[in-house]
Structure formats: C-alpha cells, structure tokens
Write a protein that holds these residues in place. Structure first.
Motif, mmCIF file in Angstrom:
data_model
loop_
_atom_site.group_PDB
_atom_site.id
_atom_site.type_symbol
_atom_site.label_atom_id
_atom_site.label_comp_id
_atom_site.label_asym_id
_atom_site.label_seq_id
_atom_site.Cartn_x
_atom_site.Cartn_y
_atom_site.Cartn_z
ATOM 1 N N LEU A 1 0.856 -1.198 0.254
ATOM 2 C CA LEU A 1 0.101 -0.108 0.149
ATOM 3 C C LEU A 1 1.017 1.193 0.066
ATOM 4 O O LEU A 1 0.675 2.219 -0.729
ATOM 5 C CB LEU A 1 -0.926 0.046 1.280
ATOM 6 C CG LEU A 1 -2.117 -0.964 1.233
ATOM 7 C CD1 LEU A 1 -2.662 -0.885 2.378
ATOM 8 C CD2 LEU A 1 -3.012 -0.848 -0.041
ATOM 9 N N THR A 2 1.853 1.100 0.813
ATOM 10 C CA THR A 2 2.880 2.491 1.000
ATOM 11 C C THR A 2 3.434 2.498 -0.389
ATOM 12 O O THR A 2 3.657 3.791 -1.040
ATOM 13 C CB THR A 2 4.143 2.295 2.124
ATOM 14 O OG1 THR A 2 3.183 2.076 3.310
ATOM 15 C CG2 THR A 2 4.748 3.399 1.768
ATOM 16 N N ALA A 3 4.091 1.610 -1.062
ATOM 17 C CA ALA A 3 4.818 1.725 -2.265
ATOM 18 C C ALA A 3 3.655 1.989 -3.332
ATOM 19 O O ALA A 3 4.273 2.908 -4.174
ATOM 20 C CB ALA A 3 5.309 0.235 -2.880
ATOM 21 N N ALA A 4 2.521 1.609 -3.415
ATOM 22 C CA ALA A 4 1.529 1.836 -4.579
ATOM 23 C C ALA A 4 1.333 3.368 -4.455
ATOM 24 O O ALA A 4 1.127 3.767 -5.658
ATOM 25 C CB ALA A 4 0.433 0.844 -4.432
ATOM 26 N N ARG B 1 1.212 9.328 -14.200
ATOM 27 C CA ARG B 1 -0.246 9.607 -14.541
ATOM 28 C C ARG B 1 -0.497 9.456 -16.029
ATOM 29 O O ARG B 1 -1.678 9.272 -16.505
ATOM 30 C CB ARG B 1 -0.563 11.211 -14.014
ATOM 31 C CG ARG B 1 -0.916 11.030 -12.488
ATOM 32 C CD ARG B 1 -1.595 12.382 -11.948
ATOM 33 N NE ARG B 1 -1.829 12.235 -10.681
ATOM 34 C CZ ARG B 1 -1.197 12.615 -9.469
ATOM 35 N NH1 ARG B 1 -0.044 12.932 -9.697
ATOM 36 N NH2 ARG B 1 -1.650 12.542 -8.362
ATOM 37 N N GLU B 2 0.625 10.064 -16.812
ATOM 38 C CA GLU B 2 0.270 10.085 -18.184
ATOM 39 C C GLU B 2 0.104 8.616 -18.751
ATOM 40 O O GLU B 2 -0.564 8.321 -19.675
ATOM 41 C CB GLU B 2 1.492 10.644 -19.090
ATOM 42 C CG GLU B 2 1.295 10.944 -20.314
ATOM 43 C CD GLU B 2 0.001 11.608 -20.846
ATOM 44 O OE1 GLU B 2 -0.453 11.252 -22.118
ATOM 45 O OE2 GLU B 2 -0.544 12.262 -20.104
ATOM 46 N N VAL B 3 1.047 7.574 -18.111
ATOM 47 C CA VAL B 3 0.860 6.328 -18.750
ATOM 48 C C VAL B 3 -0.377 5.890 -18.316
ATOM 49 O O VAL B 3 -1.017 4.936 -19.032
ATOM 50 C CB VAL B 3 1.970 5.469 -18.004
ATOM 51 C CG1 VAL B 3 1.669 3.974 -18.530
ATOM 52 C CG2 VAL B 3 3.496 5.859 -18.714
ATOM 53 N N MET B 4 -0.980 5.927 -16.942
ATOM 54 C CA MET B 4 -2.192 5.582 -16.582
ATOM 55 C C MET B 4 -3.470 6.336 -17.522
ATOM 56 O O MET B 4 -4.347 5.540 -18.040
ATOM 57 C CB MET B 4 -2.465 5.916 -15.345
ATOM 58 C CG MET B 4 -3.532 4.912 -14.675
ATOM 59 S SD MET B 4 -3.223 3.205 -14.555
ATOM 60 C CE MET B 4 -4.614 2.707 -15.316
ATOM 61 N N ALA C 1 -7.166 4.330 -9.989
ATOM 62 C CA ALA C 1 -6.380 3.149 -10.965
ATOM 63 C C ALA C 1 -5.144 3.052 -10.996
ATOM 64 O O ALA C 1 -4.551 1.910 -11.269
ATOM 65 C CB ALA C 1 -7.070 3.232 -12.324
ATOM 66 N N LEU C 2 -4.175 4.157 -11.284
ATOM 67 C CA LEU C 2 -2.796 4.094 -11.064
ATOM 68 C C LEU C 2 -2.459 3.414 -9.769
ATOM 69 O O LEU C 2 -1.493 2.537 -9.841
ATOM 70 C CB LEU C 2 -2.288 5.540 -11.107
ATOM 71 C CG LEU C 2 -0.928 5.702 -10.668
ATOM 72 C CD1 LEU C 2 0.046 4.840 -11.809
ATOM 73 C CD2 LEU C 2 -0.404 7.263 -10.964
ATOM 74 N N VAL C 3 -2.936 3.774 -8.627
ATOM 75 C CA VAL C 3 -2.615 3.066 -7.232
ATOM 76 C C VAL C 3 -2.947 1.817 -7.316
ATOM 77 O O VAL C 3 -2.060 0.794 -6.928
ATOM 78 C CB VAL C 3 -3.134 4.018 -6.198
ATOM 79 C CG1 VAL C 3 -2.796 3.006 -4.887
ATOM 80 C CG2 VAL C 3 -2.666 5.319 -5.909
ATOM 81 N N VAL D 1 -7.955 -1.930 -3.805
ATOM 82 C CA VAL D 1 -7.057 -0.893 -3.437
ATOM 83 C C VAL D 1 -7.440 0.375 -4.184
ATOM 84 O O VAL D 1 -7.846 1.364 -3.647
ATOM 85 C CB VAL D 1 -5.820 -1.031 -3.811
ATOM 86 C CG1 VAL D 1 -4.904 0.278 -3.802
ATOM 87 C CG2 VAL D 1 -4.958 -2.316 -3.059
ATOM 88 N N ALA D 2 -7.885 0.205 -5.406
ATOM 89 C CA ALA D 2 -8.455 1.540 -6.255
ATOM 90 C C ALA D 2 -9.915 1.819 -5.636
ATOM 91 O O ALA D 2 -10.118 3.009 -5.371
ATOM 92 C CB ALA D 2 -8.903 0.941 -7.849
ATOM 93 N N ALA D 3 -10.737 0.639 -5.332
ATOM 94 C CA ALA D 3 -12.070 1.044 -4.756
ATOM 95 C C ALA D 3 -12.015 1.680 -3.402
ATOM 96 O O ALA D 3 -12.674 2.667 -2.928
ATOM 97 C CB ALA D 3 -12.998 -0.256 -4.589
ATOM 98 N N ALA D 4 -11.007 1.357 -2.571
ATOM 99 C CA ALA D 4 -10.762 1.816 -1.320
ATOM 100 C C ALA D 4 -10.405 3.087 -1.226
ATOM 101 O O ALA D 4 -10.908 3.989 -0.525
ATOM 102 C CB ALA D 4 -9.959 0.975 -0.486
ATOM 103 N N ARG D 5 -9.507 3.426 -2.233
ATOM 104 C CA ARG D 5 -9.100 5.123 -2.326
ATOM 105 C C ARG D 5 -10.228 5.853 -2.916
ATOM 106 O O ARG D 5 -10.489 6.850 -2.209
ATOM 107 C CB ARG D 5 -8.100 5.031 -3.525
ATOM 108 C CG ARG D 5 -7.557 6.585 -3.631
ATOM 109 C CD ARG D 5 -6.484 6.482 -4.738
ATOM 110 N NE ARG D 5 -5.896 7.887 -4.887
ATOM 111 C CZ ARG D 5 -5.047 8.407 -4.242
ATOM 112 N NH1 ARG D 5 -4.418 7.673 -3.289
ATOM 113 N NH2 ARG D 5 -4.826 9.745 -4.571
#
Length: 421
Positions: free
Chosen positions: A8-11, A21-24, A123-125, A159-163
């Motif tokens: 979670l920290t690294a993501a 962000r641009e790649v995402m 989505a990125l995280v 993780v995406a939903a939690a954010r």
C-alpha cells in the motif's frame, strides 16, 4: 511492516513519479477502446444478460449502454474489455493490470461522483498494487494454474475502490483481507469465455470487498500471509520485500491483436528488411521457454488459435497481413495455402538465457541470413507510446470515437467517458 502495508505504501508513492499519470491516462484510453470494441463479443453478451436479469440500482455505466449496480457493472466491463485479449499487460505481474482495476475504479468513481482524474489516480494506485501483489505471488503461483489477472487483479481492484471510497487504513486492510477469500481465476479457462470472465470477477470482487469494508465488515488480520492464508495456500513464492523503485507500472501495451508472448517476435520482424516470402528457405524464432506452453500452437485451425501460434503469426506478418487488426485472425487465413507453406518453414526454439520479454528472429534466403532481436522491456518514451496507441485506438473504434476518448481524458470529464461506452 506487513506485506500488505508495504504494498500500500509503495503503490501510493507511484503518484509521485513524473510519467505515471500520463501512462495511466494512455492505459485508460487503451482500455476503453478494447471495451467498446469487445462489448458485442459473446462473453460480453452473456454477462450482460445475467446483469440485466438481476436488475438493481443503476449506479454505474455498462459497456454497450445502460446502467447497473457498481459490482455488476464491474463484472460486465471487466469481461467485455478483456474479450479481445488486446488490453495492456505486465510481465513481472504475469497478468493484465488495467482490465481488472479500471472497471472497478470507473464503477466506484461514478458512484462517488468523482472526476475522471480521481478515477485515473485510483486506477494508477490500484494497478501499481496489483503488479506488486503479482510479484509477491510469484511464478510458482502462475505455474500452479492461477490466473494472476484475476487473483492479483482482485487485490489491485480493491485498492482502487478503497481509495475512491476514502476508506481508513484499517478499513482498507479489512477489504484486502476479505478479498483474499474471493480472489480466484484459473489458467484452465484460457482459450474460452472463462478467461475474460476472470477479469470481470476480479473487478467485481474489488467493488464488493471495499463496499463491505465501508459498511464495517471485518476480516482476519493474517488472511494474506498467516497460517492458511492466501500466500500459504496458493503456491506463492514471490518477493515479500517490495522493490525500492517507486514505480513498477512499466505496463506493456499491446500493439498486435494476439498473445503478448508473440509480440517481441513481431517487433523484431518489423525491424528486418522486407523479404520476398518466396525466397525464404528457413525461419528460426528463439524465445523464452515459458512461451512454448502458451503460444506455440504449431498448426492453428481457427482465428483464435492463430493468436497463439508463433509459426503462423510469423508467416502472416511476412506475407503482409496486419497483425494489429482484429479481422486478420480468421479461420480462412489459417488455411491459406501461402501461409501454410511459409508457416512450415518456421522453427521455434527455446533459450532460457533470454528474458520473457525477448525474442530473436533469423531468416535464411539465398542471399544469406538476417537476424533481429527485440526486448519488450526496452524503454519507450511516453510520446512514442501515445503515438502507437493513438493508431491502435482509432483502428479499434474509429477516428471519431477515438478523438472523443482523447478529448474526454484531456477535459477530465468522466460523464463523457461513460457516454462513449
């Protein structure tokens, strides 16, 4: 620090990388195009019939129009966008990151009234987490028969939903603990509608786990790495310590509409001088041994099998067929006399000193032997990636829809994205 907390920290740190962000955003356009092009595929229609029969609140948009509960929308949109198997991949993760995570982020983002930029950040995280969970699960997990798009993908989707739900750290841990008992998907489904359905399962599981955690649901604290936890029961042998690199999202986008194991070979072929196929006496492809059990159907009989055949895809490319086009992969092409004759001159050999992202191609003619090598992990600038993806997106959905996708992403407009689906 637990493996979950490390990930979670690294993501979350991926947001600080200048290109992330641009790649995402590029992956979002790529995923949308794959979903729009795949929305009429049989698997998408079957899942749509299920979703529509159940009804429920219209919380999120479906590929092919209409709305459904977020969990059901994620199920359909994950399956539809993976129906063509043309979405992005990651070789360390051994799976398809965006197709499991973006359907969840979009569905929950619509529920929450988020801006597109918030969905893309989530989505990125989520994709970064998915990749890191995939690395944690390791090669043995995949070799045992688990489909990491579905297993690691479910963790990334959570993780995406939690954010997007803005869950507390404790609630996020409970959501991830819960998804350990839901994450599922087997490689035995490859070559059937079950494979894209696996992506939908991952996306749906992510919505469900986060929704339950938001409602106060609790789960075992050692469900990932404790006794009888996911790592112990799912043949996991990966790295518990996360890499120091703040960004692992080196996603590999597909520029050919076939198994990604064939792409290094096709990219190598493209660098060779054009050769008259009639002058070729022999062709050698050298690849990593893993791909011989994935995409080495020697004599494909159908368009689907063609997508998993070194010999036939090399022959098709040398004969001038566009491997980026969906309609290239037809039953008729498999039985074309010129293709069969050239296919039978192709020898495929394994070399364990090559990385899974590498391939070497040698072509023998009366003039001698020409050789090319390609590594899919070779650096590609964001501008070069965008240029190639722009051509792919336009080929999948047409120039007008492609322009609308890029404009909506540039305008940070989630409603416009939903209207295109």
């Amino acid at each position: 620090m637990s493996a979950t907390d490390q990930i979670l920290t690294a993501a979350a740190a991926a947001l600080d990388h200048p290109d992330a962000r641009e790649v995402m955003r590029l992956s979002t356009a790529d995923w949308l195009a794959c979903g729009i092009a795949g929305r009429h595929e049989p698997v998408a229609q079957s899942v749509r019939a299920l979703v529509e029969s159940e009804g429920g609140q219209g919380q999120a948009t479906l590929f092919g129009a209409g709305r459904a509960p977020a969990r059901a929308a994620a199920l359909l949109n994950g399956a539809a966008s993976h129906a063509l198997d043309y979405d992005d991949t990651h070789f360390a993760h051994i799976g398809h990151p965006s197709v499991a995570v973006l359907p969840t982020a979009l569905a929950v983002g619509e529920m929450q009234g988020a801006r597109l930029s918030g969905v893309i950040d989530a989505a990125l995280v989520g994709c970064e987490a998915s990749i890191r969970f995939g690395v944690l699960f390791g090669r043995a997990h995949y070799q045992a028969g688990f489909h990491q798009t579905a297993t690691a993908g479910a963790f990334g989707a959570t993780v995406a939903a939690a954010r997007l739900f803005d869950l507390s750290p404790d609630a996020t841990r409970h959501a991830l603990s819960l998804v350990t008992t839901r994450a599922s998907g087997l490689k035995s489904q490859f070559g059937t509608m079950g494979k894209p359905f696996n992506a939908g399962i991952a996306a749906s599981n992510g919505v469900e786990a986060a929704l339950l955690a938001q409602a106060g649901f609790t789960s075992a604290s050692q469900a990932l790495d404790g006794m009888n936890g996911f790592l112990a029961t799912h043949h996991c042998d990966g790295m518990a310590e996360q890499q120091a690199d703040p960004w692992m999202l080196s996603i590999s986008h597909k520029f050919h509409a076939c198994c990604h194991g064939l792409h290094a070979t096709l990219e190598a072929l493209a660098t060779l001088p054009r050769t008259d196929p009639a002058s070729i006496s022999a062709i050698e492809v050298v690849t990593h041994p893993r791909w011989l059990t994935v995409c080495h159907i020697p004599e494909p009989q159908t368009g689907l099998q063609l997508k998993f055949s070194y010999r036939a895809i090399v022959a098709a490319a040398l004969l001038g067929h566009d491997t980026a086009r969906l309609d290239t992969y037809s039953d008729a092409l498999c039985h074309d006399a010129d293709l069969v004759a050239l296919r039978d001159k192709v020898e495929v050999r394994a070399d364990e000193t090559l990385a899974e992202t590498e391939a070497v191609v040698r072509i023998e003619t009366p003039g001698g032997i020409t050789e090319a090598h390609h590594d899919l992990d070779a650096p590609m600038s964001v501008d070069s990636r965008k240029a190639r993806l722009a051509g792919k997106v336009a080929a999948l959905v047409g120039e007008d829809v492609a322009d609308a996708i890029w404009q909506a992403i540039e305008a940070d407009d989630l409603s416009s994205i939903s209207a295109l689906m």
